[in-house]
Design a protein around this motif. Structure first.
Motif, PDB file in Angstrom:
ATOM      1  N   VAL A  96     -23.547 -46.620  25.471  1.00 51.15           N
ATOM      2  CA  VAL A  96     -23.745 -45.462  26.341  1.00 51.15           C
ATOM      3  C   VAL A  96     -24.412 -45.926  27.619  1.00 51.15           C
ATOM      4  O   VAL A  96     -25.422 -46.635  27.593  1.00 51.15           O
ATOM      5  CB  VAL A  96     -24.607 -44.385  25.648  1.00 51.15           C
ATOM      6  CG1 VAL A  96     -24.866 -43.218  26.588  1.00 51.15           C
ATOM      7  CG2 VAL A  96     -23.924 -43.912  24.372  1.00 51.15           C
ATOM      8  N   SER A 108     -27.604 -43.177  32.511  1.00 49.95           N
ATOM      9  CA  SER A 108     -27.864 -42.647  31.167  1.00 49.95           C
ATOM     10  C   SER A 108     -28.997 -43.391  30.484  1.00 49.95           C
ATOM     11  O   SER A 108     -29.677 -42.843  29.619  1.00 49.95           O
ATOM     12  CB  SER A 108     -26.595 -42.736  30.308  1.00 49.95           C
ATOM     13  OG  SER A 108     -25.582 -41.906  30.814  1.00 49.95           O
ATOM     14  N   GLU A 541     -23.708 -34.090  31.105  1.00 46.30           N
ATOM     15  CA  GLU A 541     -23.437 -34.800  29.863  1.00 46.30           C
ATOM     16  C   GLU A 541     -24.466 -34.380  28.826  1.00 46.30           C
ATOM     17  O   GLU A 541     -25.670 -34.401  29.093  1.00 46.30           O
ATOM     18  CB  GLU A 541     -23.516 -36.302  30.126  1.00 46.30           C
ATOM     19  CG  GLU A 541     -23.290 -37.198  28.933  1.00 46.30           C
ATOM     20  CD  GLU A 541     -23.362 -38.667  29.338  1.00 46.30           C
ATOM     21  OE1 GLU A 541     -22.445 -39.134  30.051  1.00 46.30           O
ATOM     22  OE2 GLU A 541     -24.351 -39.335  28.972  1.00 46.30           O
ATOM     23  N   TYR A 570     -21.509 -37.034  21.808  1.00 45.44           N
ATOM     24  CA  TYR A 570     -21.641 -36.842  23.254  1.00 45.44           C
ATOM     25  C   TYR A 570     -20.536 -35.931  23.754  1.00 45.44           C
ATOM     26  O   TYR A 570     -19.355 -36.116  23.420  1.00 45.44           O
ATOM     27  CB  TYR A 570     -21.569 -38.188  23.986  1.00 45.44           C
ATOM     28  CG  TYR A 570     -22.818 -39.022  23.842  1.00 45.44           C
ATOM     29  CD1 TYR A 570     -23.788 -39.037  24.839  1.00 45.44           C
ATOM     30  CD2 TYR A 570     -23.041 -39.793  22.705  1.00 45.44           C
ATOM     31  CE1 TYR A 570     -24.947 -39.795  24.704  1.00 45.44           C
ATOM     32  CE2 TYR A 570     -24.186 -40.549  22.559  1.00 45.44           C
ATOM     33  CZ  TYR A 570     -25.133 -40.545  23.565  1.00 45.44           C
ATOM     34  OH  TYR A 570     -26.278 -41.294  23.427  1.00 45.44           O
ATOM     35  N   LEU A 573     -18.800 -36.673  28.351  1.00 48.00           N
ATOM     36  CA  LEU A 573     -19.286 -38.003  28.674  1.00 48.00           C
ATOM     37  C   LEU A 573     -18.845 -38.384  30.095  1.00 48.00           C
ATOM     38  O   LEU A 573     -17.667 -38.300  30.441  1.00 48.00           O
ATOM     39  CB  LEU A 573     -18.729 -39.016  27.674  1.00 48.00           C
ATOM     40  CG  LEU A 573     -19.231 -40.450  27.804  1.00 48.00           C
ATOM     41  CD1 LEU A 573     -20.677 -40.549  27.339  1.00 48.00           C
ATOM     42  CD2 LEU A 573     -18.346 -41.397  26.986  1.00 48.00           C
TER      43      LEU A 573
END
Length: 791
Positions: A96, A108, A541, A570, A573
Motif C-alpha cells: 500500500v 498513504s 481512499e 481498501y 484505492l
C-alpha cells in the motif's frame, strides 16, 4: 485469508520452525527493554498491542541506514523510490502506498519526524542522520499520526542533547559511487536548564551509473545527438544540518526545538534512465527503430544494468525550458527545511498537555531530457514548492487507575505549486493548491483486569482543497468541471483487545479503519483532462479490517518472537501511473483492493556466547485489486490484455486488472542477520555482522509492460568494525548488496515510443525503470569521539 503460494507457505513455515529451534536452547541472558511511542505514550515494544518494528540509532549507523530508501534492507515489504519529477517519490508498505509524480497527493505511508507528520515523499531527498530511534508502524494508523495514514507510518526520533558535553567527528568513503563524506556533532548543556546539539554532514559523489558516450550524428527530424560531457551519474553533493535546543524552565515544563536543513544538488543526469525492454531491439521513435534512422550507432543496449546511454541537451532546448539553473547534463536541486517546537506541561495530577508546532518547506527544481534518448527531442523541467504548517495539541492522562485517556486535535495548512515545462508540445503549466485540514481524536484505555486491556478511539477529519491551473503555452486558465474546490469528511474508529496471561506473553486483536483524502489530479489538469478522458478529481481512499497478533519474550528474556495476521479491505484505492503519450502522471481510483498477510520477527541474544545476536523477519502477503480497469501501456495489443472498450468505437483503451496483484506487493519477503561484538583484549572491541534480504518478484508499473517486473532477488550484506574499549574511535567496513543486485523502483514507458495502442498491429513502447537502487556499496567509515578519546 486468500490462498497463497507453496513458496510463501514454505518460507513462513521455515521461519517459524527456526524460532522453535531457538526455543529449545537453554538461556539465562536478559534483553534490553525497547521503548516506543506507537500510541503517543512511552511503552515497551513488547507491551504495546501494535504491529511495530523499532531500531536504535546505533544499529542504523553501524549498518549505514541513512535514508528512507535504505529501510528496505531492514523492513520486510517496505519499498521506496524517488520520482522522475520534482514531487517526491513512492513509499510502499505491505503493498500500500502512493506512487510518484503527483505533487498534490498525500502519501498513504506517512513520515513522522520528531512528532511532526509529513505525508510527503519529498522528504526522501533529505537524509536521516543522528537518529536516536526508528519506529515503523504497519497498517492503518488512524488515531495518532497526522490527518490519517492508511498504509502505515515511518517515524524517526533524532538525538537530543545530554547532561554531559559530547563531540563526534565522522568521515568515510564509498567505493562504487566514489562518494566522500564527513560529519561533525557537538552536544551538551549550556546551563543547568538549557541544552543544545548540532549535527552537520557533507558528502559528494561521482555517481554509481556509468555513462556510455554517444557519437554525434544528425538523426533526421530530431536534431543533433550531443555527446555527454559526464562519465557517470548522479554527480552531486548533499548538505545536512540539524540543530536542537532543549529548555526546562521548571520541573513540570519543558520545550524542545528542532531545525533541519537539507540541500541536495545533482549536476549530471538526475534521472537514472534504464531501458529494460526494447521490442525492436533498439530504441524506437513512435514505433520506428532509431537504428534505421541512425544505422551503425548503438543508441542503447536495452539491458537493465549500471550503464546509461545518453547525451547532452542542446542549448536551444535548454533555453526553451526557461529554468535558470538548467544544465545540458541535467540538473536537480532540492532544498528542504523542517522545524518543530514541542512543549510539554505536567499538571502534577497525572495529566500532561503537549503542543507540537511544525513547519515544512520544500523547493525542488529539476531538468532533464525526458525522451531518454541522446537527442534533444523532449527537454523538460519541473519545479515543486510546498509549505506546510501544522499544530497538534494533546491532553494525556497517566493515572494509577483502570481507565486512562488521550484527547487532541490537529490543524494543517498547506500551499503547493508545481510547474511543468515541455516546450516540444507547447505546454508550460502551473498548478497551485491551497488546502486546510483539521481533525479531532481521542482514545480510552481500560485495564479491565491485570491481564486484559481494551482500548478504543476515533479520529474525525475535515479537509478542504482549492486549486488553480494555468496553461501558459496556450495562454488560458483551465475551467475545472465541478469547480475548483473540494472537501472531505471522515470518521475513523479503532478498537483493540489485548490479553496478557503472563508478563512475557501477550495476544491482541484490533479492528481498524483508515482514510486518505481525495483531491485534484495534477496530471489530468496539466495535460487538459478533456483530452485524456479522465476526471479532474479522484475520490478519498478508505480502509477497514483487522489484525491479530502476539508478542512474546522467552528463554528468560533472551528471545523475543512477535507475529501478526492481518486482513484489510481498501475502497477507492488511489492508483498513480505515468501516461507516456500525454507525458503526465495521472491518479485514478481502483474500486479497491484486498490486502491480507502474515508477518513475524524475532531477536535472539545467544546466552552461550555473549555479544552474539540473531535477528530475523518475514512477511507473506496476498494483495489483489478488486474491480479495476486501467489504461493500457503504450503500444499494448489486445492479445496482451488491452481488450476493454472504455470508449465505444475505435481502438481498445482499457486493461482489466481485476484480481491481479497490486504493484510493489511482493508475496514473500524475509531477512536474517547475525551480529557479534566482543572485546579483543582490554583495549579493543571487534564487531562483525552478516545479513541478507530476500524478496519474491513484484510489479513496479501499474500497466505491467514488459521489462518492468522486478524479479525475485537476494541481497547479501556484511560489516566489520574495530573500536577502542572506551568508544573513543571506531573504524568500520560496511558492505551492502555485495552481490550487486540492482532493483527496479519505478517503471514506465518511454515517451515518444510505441504506436497503435489497442490495435492488433500495435508496437510496444520501450520500457524503462527510473532510480534503480545503487547496487553494491562498499563503505569505509571512521568515527572519532574526542570527549571519550582523551578522557
Amino acid at each position: 485469508m486468500k490462498r497463497v503460494s507453496k513458496n510463501a507457505l514454505l518460507a513462513s513455515t521455515l521461519l517459524f520452525c527456526g524460532s522453535e529451534l531457538l526455543l529449545a536452547v537453554p538461556a539465562v541472558a536478559q534483553m534490553d527493554e525497547i521503548l516506543v511511542t506507537a500510541r503517543k505514550r512511552e511503552e515497551s515494544l513488547q507491551d504495546v498491542p501494535v504491529a511495530v518494528s523499532a531500531f536504535s540509532g546505533d544499529f542504523l549507523q553501524k549498518n549505514a541506514v541513512n535514508s528512507i530508501e535504505d529501510l528496505g534492507t531492514i523492513i520486510p515489504s517496505f519499498i521506496a523510490g524517488q520520482s522522475q519529477l520534482s514531487a517526491g517519490g513512492a513509499i510502499y508498505l505491505r503493498g500500500v502506498g502512493s506512487a510518484t509524480g503527483n505533487g498534490l497527493i498525500d502519501q498513504s505511508v506517512a513520515i513522522n519526524l520528531d512528532g511532526v507528520s509529513i505525508a510527503q515523499a519529498s522528504l526522501m531527498f533529505s537524509g536521516q542522520y543522528d537518529v536516536a530511534q526508528l519506529e515503523v508502524l504497519r497498517g492503518p494508523q488512524a488515531l495518532f499520526f497526522g490527518k490519517n495514514s492508511p498504509g502505515g507510518v515511518v517515524g524517526f526520533r533524532s538525538n537530543d542533547p545530554g547532561d554531559e558535553f559530547e563531540a563526534e567527528l565522522g568521515g568515510g568513503y564509498e567505493v562504487e559511487a566514489e562518494e566522500k563524506f564527513g560529519s561533525i556533532m557537538l552536544s551538551g548543556p549550556i546551563t543547568d536548564k538549557v541544552g543544545a546539539r548540532v549535527f552537520a554532514r557533507y558528502s559528494s559523489q561521482e555517481g554509481f551509473y556509468n555513462i556510455t558516450d554517444i557519437p554525434a550524428p544528425i538523426v533526421s527530424g530530431l536534431g543533433p545527438a550531443l555527446p555527454s560531457s559526464a562519465d557517470s551519474m548522479p554527480d552531486g553533493t548533499d548538505i545536512f544540518v540539524r540543530g536542537t535546543l532543549t529548555i526546562e524552565p521548571t520541573e513540570s515544563f519543558d520545550i524542545r526545538g528542532k531545525f533541519t536543513y537539507s540541500d541536495r544538488e545533482l549536476d549530471s543526469y538526475p534521472i537514472g534512465w534504464q531501458r529494460s525492454f526494447c521490442p525492436q531491439g533498439s530504441p524506437n521513435f513512435f514505433g520506428t527503430p532509431l537504428s534505421v534512422a541512425a544505422p551503425g550507432i548503438n543508441l542503447d543496449d536495452c539491458r537493465f544494468d549500471r550503464n546509461i546511454f545518453t547525451g547532452d541537451t542542446s542549448a536551444a532546448s535548454l533555453a526553451a525550458i526557461d529554468l535558470a539553473e538548467a544544465d545540458a547534463d541535467g540538473y536537480r536541486k532540492a532544498r528542504i527545511i523542517l522545524g518543530s517546537i514541542e512543549m510539554n506541561y505536567d499538571f502534577g495530577n497525572g495529566l500532561t498537555a503537549t503542543s507540537i508546532t511544525g513547519v515544512y518547506n520544500v523547493d525542488d527544481d529539476v531538468n532533464q531530457e525526458q525522451s531518454a534518448l541522446p537527442i534533444s527531442a523532449l527537454a523538460t523541467s519541473s519545479s515543486y514548492k510546498t509549505n506546510i504548517i501544522t499544530e497538534e495539541v494533546r491532553l494525556t492522562s497517566d493515572w494509577d487507575f483502570p481507565v486512562n485517556f488521550m484527547i487532541g486535535g490537529l490543524y494543517e495548512m498547506r500551499g503547493t505549486s508545481t510547474v511543468s515545462r515541455i516546450p516540444a508540445i507547447t505546454r508550460i503549466t502551473t498548478s497551485k493548491q491551497d488546502q486546510d485540514a483539521y481533525s479531532l481524536f481521542g482514545q480510552l484505555i481500560w485495564d479491565v483486569t491485570e491481564q486484559i486491556e481494551i482500548s478504543g478511539g476515533l479520529r474525525y477529519t475535515h479537509e478542504e482543497k482549492e486549486v488553480e491551473v494555468f496553461s501558459f503555452g496556450a495562454q488560458q486558465t483551465f475551467v475545472i468541471p465541478g469547480g475548483d474546490s473540494i472537501s472531505f469528511n471522515n470518521v475513523s474508529p479503532e478498537v483493540t483487545l489485548s490479553y496478557r496471561p503472563t508478563d512475557d506473553f501477550m495476544i491482541y486483536g484490533a479492528y481498524k479503519q483508515g482514510y486518505k483524502s481525495g483531491g485534484f489530479d495534477e496530471g489530468a489538469l496539466n495535460a487538459n483532462f478533456a483530452t485524456l478522458g479522465v476526471p479532474a478529481t479522484y475520490d478519498d481512499e478508505d480502509v477497514e479490517g483487522y489484525e491479530i497478533g502476539l508478542k512474546s519474550t522467552l528463554l528468560d528474556g533472551a528471545l523475543q518472537v512477535n507475529a501478526n495476521l492481518f486482513s484489510y479491505d481498501y475502497t477507492n484505492l488511489q492508483v498513480t501511473s505515468f501516461d507516456s503519450v500525454n507525458i503526465v502522471v495521472t491518479t485514478v481510483n481502483a474500486d479497491g483492493a484486498d490486502v491480507d498477510g502474515i508477518e513475524m520477527d524475532f531477536l535472539y541474544q545467544v546466552p552461550q556466547l555473549e555479544g552474539l545476536s540473531v535477528r530475523g523477519a518475514a512477511s507473506v502477503l496476498d494483495a489483489k485489486y478488486k474491480r479495476f480497469i486501467s489504461n493500457c501501456f503504450t503500444g499494448q495489443r489486445p492479445d496482451q490484455g488491452c481488450n476493454v472498450d472504455v470508449v465505444p468505437g475505435g481502438a481498445f483503451e482499457g486493461l482489466d486488472l481485476t484480481g491481479e496483484e497490486i504493484q510493489r506487493a511482493p508475496e514473500v519477503t524475509a531477512s536474517l542477520g547475525v551480529f557479534y561484538e566482543t572485546p579483543i583484549n582490554n583495549k579493543f572491541i571487534l564487531g562483525l555482522s552478516a545479513d541478507g534480504q530476500y524478496s519474491s518478484s513484484y510489479d513496479v508499473q501499474q500497466q505491467r509492460s514488459p521489462g518492468t517486473r522486478q524479479p525475485s532477488y537476494f541481497k547479501a550484506n556484511a560489516s566489520a568494525r574495530v573500536s577502542d574499549i572506551d568508544g573513543g574511535w571506531e573504524l568500520s567496513f560496511i558492505g551492502r548488496n555485495l552481490n550487486n543486485e540492482i532493483l527496479r523502483t519505478v517503471g514506465q514507458n518511454v515517451p515518444l515510443s510505441g504506436a497503435g495502442t489497442g490495435m492488433a498491429g500495435a508496437i510496444n513502447a520501450d520500457s524503462l525503470n527510473l532510480f534503480a537502487e545503487r547496487g553494491r556499496e562498499i563503505i569505509f567509515q571512521l568515527t572519532l569521539r574526542p570527549t571519550e578519546l582523551f578522557n
